[in-house]
Design a protein around this motif. Structure first.
Motif, mmCIF file in Angstrom:
data_model
loop_
_atom_site.group_PDB
_atom_site.id
_atom_site.type_symbol
_atom_site.label_atom_id
_atom_site.label_comp_id
_atom_site.label_asym_id
_atom_site.label_seq_id
_atom_site.Cartn_x
_atom_site.Cartn_y
_atom_site.Cartn_z
ATOM 1 N N SER A 1 164.252 -69.111 -71.679
ATOM 2 C CA SER A 1 165.606 -68.703 -72.274
ATOM 3 C C SER A 1 165.463 -67.286 -72.866
ATOM 4 O O SER A 1 164.504 -66.438 -73.291
ATOM 5 N N LYS A 2 166.653 -66.753 -72.756
ATOM 6 C CA LYS A 2 166.996 -65.308 -73.019
ATOM 7 C C LYS A 2 168.434 -65.349 -73.823
ATOM 8 O O LYS A 2 169.558 -65.868 -73.375
ATOM 9 N N GLN A 3 168.489 -64.347 -74.766
ATOM 10 C CA GLN A 3 169.918 -64.089 -75.607
ATOM 11 C C GLN A 3 170.608 -63.278 -74.514
ATOM 12 O O GLN A 3 170.224 -62.272 -74.026
ATOM 13 N N ALA A 4 171.922 -63.806 -74.554
ATOM 14 C CA ALA A 4 172.901 -62.799 -73.504
ATOM 15 C C ALA A 4 174.457 -63.068 -74.289
ATOM 16 O O ALA A 4 175.191 -63.858 -73.492
ATOM 17 N N HIS A 5 174.396 -62.602 -75.362
ATOM 18 C CA HIS A 5 175.702 -63.271 -76.305
ATOM 19 C C HIS A 5 176.918 -62.404 -75.561
ATOM 20 O O HIS A 5 176.706 -61.194 -75.312
ATOM 21 N N ASP A 6 178.080 -63.298 -75.511
ATOM 22 C CA ASP A 6 179.299 -63.009 -75.196
ATOM 23 C C ASP A 6 180.163 -64.011 -75.430
ATOM 24 O O ASP A 6 179.939 -65.009 -76.057
ATOM 25 N N GLU A 7 181.430 -64.106 -74.889
ATOM 26 C CA GLU A 7 182.405 -65.018 -75.437
ATOM 27 C C GLU A 7 181.963 -66.331 -74.491
ATOM 28 O O GLU A 7 182.331 -67.575 -75.082
ATOM 29 N N THR A 8 181.266 -66.420 -73.481
ATOM 30 C CA THR A 8 180.805 -67.513 -72.739
ATOM 31 C C THR A 8 179.298 -67.884 -72.761
ATOM 32 O O THR A 8 179.100 -68.770 -72.338
ATOM 33 N N HIS A 9 178.692 -66.936 -73.423
ATOM 34 C CA HIS A 9 177.293 -67.169 -72.984
ATOM 35 C C HIS A 9 176.620 -67.005 -74.532
ATOM 36 O O HIS A 9 177.035 -66.172 -75.341
ATOM 37 N N ASP A 10 175.452 -67.963 -74.923
ATOM 38 C CA ASP A 10 174.782 -67.713 -75.836
ATOM 39 C C ASP A 10 173.506 -67.325 -75.638
ATOM 40 O O ASP A 10 172.984 -66.146 -75.769
ATOM 41 N N TRP A 11 172.671 -68.418 -75.179
ATOM 42 C CA TRP A 11 171.304 -68.320 -74.622
ATOM 43 C C TRP A 11 171.637 -68.843 -72.958
ATOM 44 O O TRP A 11 172.407 -69.670 -72.977
ATOM 45 N N ILE A 12 170.788 -67.988 -72.347
ATOM 46 C CA ILE A 12 170.856 -68.454 -70.771
ATOM 47 C C ILE A 12 169.432 -68.650 -70.427
ATOM 48 O O ILE A 12 168.559 -68.165 -70.924
ATOM 49 N N ALA A 13 169.454 -69.460 -69.300
ATOM 50 C CA ALA A 13 168.068 -69.789 -68.738
ATOM 51 C C ALA A 13 167.967 -68.734 -67.487
ATOM 52 O O ALA A 13 168.714 -68.628 -66.886
ATOM 53 N N VAL A 14 166.796 -68.344 -67.470
ATOM 54 C CA VAL A 14 166.342 -67.221 -66.440
ATOM 55 C C VAL A 14 165.174 -67.762 -65.749
ATOM 56 O O VAL A 14 164.201 -68.456 -66.308
ATOM 57 N N ARG A 15 164.880 -67.519 -64.472
ATOM 58 C CA ARG A 15 163.887 -67.973 -63.761
ATOM 59 C C ARG A 15 162.933 -67.045 -63.644
ATOM 60 O O ARG A 15 163.033 -65.629 -63.827
ATOM 61 N N ARG A 16 161.739 -67.353 -63.549
ATOM 62 C CA ARG A 16 160.586 -66.685 -63.516
ATOM 63 C C ARG A 16 159.728 -66.753 -62.228
ATOM 64 O O ARG A 16 159.880 -67.893 -61.681
ATOM 65 N N GLY A 17 159.075 -65.731 -61.827
ATOM 66 C CA GLY A 17 158.340 -65.786 -60.599
ATOM 67 C C GLY A 17 157.026 -64.981 -60.708
ATOM 68 O O GLY A 17 156.923 -64.205 -61.739
ATOM 69 N N ILE A 18 155.977 -65.517 -59.855
ATOM 70 C CA ILE A 18 154.794 -64.909 -60.213
ATOM 71 C C ILE A 18 154.360 -64.400 -58.696
ATOM 72 O O ILE A 18 154.520 -65.017 -57.661
ATOM 73 N N CYS A 19 153.574 -63.168 -58.753
ATOM 74 C CA CYS A 19 153.180 -62.772 -57.232
ATOM 75 C C CYS A 19 151.830 -63.132 -57.098
ATOM 76 O O CYS A 19 150.835 -62.903 -57.913
ATOM 77 N N ARG A 20 151.273 -64.106 -56.212
ATOM 78 C CA ARG A 20 150.075 -64.680 -56.163
ATOM 79 C C ARG A 20 149.103 -63.620 -55.736
ATOM 80 O O ARG A 20 147.777 -63.684 -56.477
ATOM 81 N N PRO A 21 149.212 -62.631 -54.951
ATOM 82 C CA PRO A 21 147.905 -61.720 -54.908
ATOM 83 C C PRO A 21 147.864 -60.940 -55.905
ATOM 84 O O PRO A 21 146.596 -60.598 -56.082
ATOM 85 N N CYS A 22 148.772 -60.389 -56.910
ATOM 86 C CA CYS A 22 148.467 -59.551 -57.873
ATOM 87 C C CYS A 22 148.601 -59.795 -59.098
ATOM 88 O O CYS A 22 148.393 -59.173 -60.073
ATOM 89 N N HIS A 23 149.136 -61.115 -59.142
ATOM 90 C CA HIS A 23 149.199 -62.072 -60.685
ATOM 91 C C HIS A 23 150.217 -61.534 -61.543
ATOM 92 O O HIS A 23 150.254 -61.503 -62.790
ATOM 93 N N LEU A 24 151.237 -60.459 -60.987
ATOM 94 C CA LEU A 24 152.364 -60.128 -61.924
ATOM 95 C C LEU A 24 153.460 -61.112 -61.959
ATOM 96 O O LEU A 24 153.742 -61.924 -60.819
ATOM 97 N N THR A 25 154.072 -60.936 -63.010
ATOM 98 C CA THR A 25 155.203 -62.148 -63.070
ATOM 99 C C THR A 25 156.425 -61.345 -63.016
ATOM 100 O O THR A 25 156.343 -60.269 -63.532
ATOM 101 N N PHE A 26 157.307 -61.832 -62.834
ATOM 102 C CA PHE A 26 158.769 -61.201 -62.566
ATOM 103 C C PHE A 26 159.880 -62.203 -63.314
ATOM 104 O O PHE A 26 159.814 -63.643 -63.255
#
Length: 145
Positions: A12-37
């Motif tokens: 979850s991430k805050q994204a306050h405005d008239e239509t949003h409060d908290w939003i769900a954001v997708r996470r990804g991981i790079c398997r070779p370098c183990h960095l998350t996005f």
């Protein structure tokens, strides 16, 4: 390279405005370098609590509707949340550090005229409109409209 990034859940991430409060954001991981996005929607910047739509509304309310900083706060979905005037000042200073926002005031008057006349102005991936005003200025502000 893109084949190496796989789903790594949601957060979850805050994204306050008239239509949003908290939003769900997708996470990804790079398997070779183990960095998350984190894949954010276009209206929400990383490490911020308010959407770009809310920032655009504050610009319009303060500079064009001539409201005080207190009343220029954008309307939010959560009625108990009010954007602090110091936050609005910080947003405006990120676009124009000059005293009394001299450049920003004149640019917004010009933009208001363009939008009133229905002129089309496209910059990079954005079309100029009231909801995209803040990110549009962030992209083009070095041009000093």
């Amino acid at each position: 390279m893109c084949d190496s990034i796989t789903g790594h859940g949601w957060r979850s991430k805050q994204a306050h405005d008239e239509t949003h409060d908290w939003i769900a954001v997708r996470r990804g991981i790079c398997r070779p370098c183990h960095l998350t996005f984190t894949c954010l929607p276009v209206f929400s910047l990383p490490y911020t609590h308010y959407s770009l739509v809310a920032r655009s509304q504050a610009l319009r309310r303060y500079f064009l509707e001539h409201r005080s900083l207190e009343s220029a706060a954008p309307p939010l979905k959560d009625p108990d949340r009010v954007t602090d005037p110091s936050t609005l000042r910080r947003w405006f200073r990120s676009l124009d550090p000059s005293p009394a926002f001299f450049f920003l005031r004149s640019a917004l008057r010009t933009i208001a005229d363009w939008l009133t006349r229905g002129e089309q102005f496209h910059g990079a991936p954005l079309s100029l409109s009231w909801p995209t005003l803040f990110p549009f200025l962030q992209l083009l502000w070095p041009l000093r409209l």
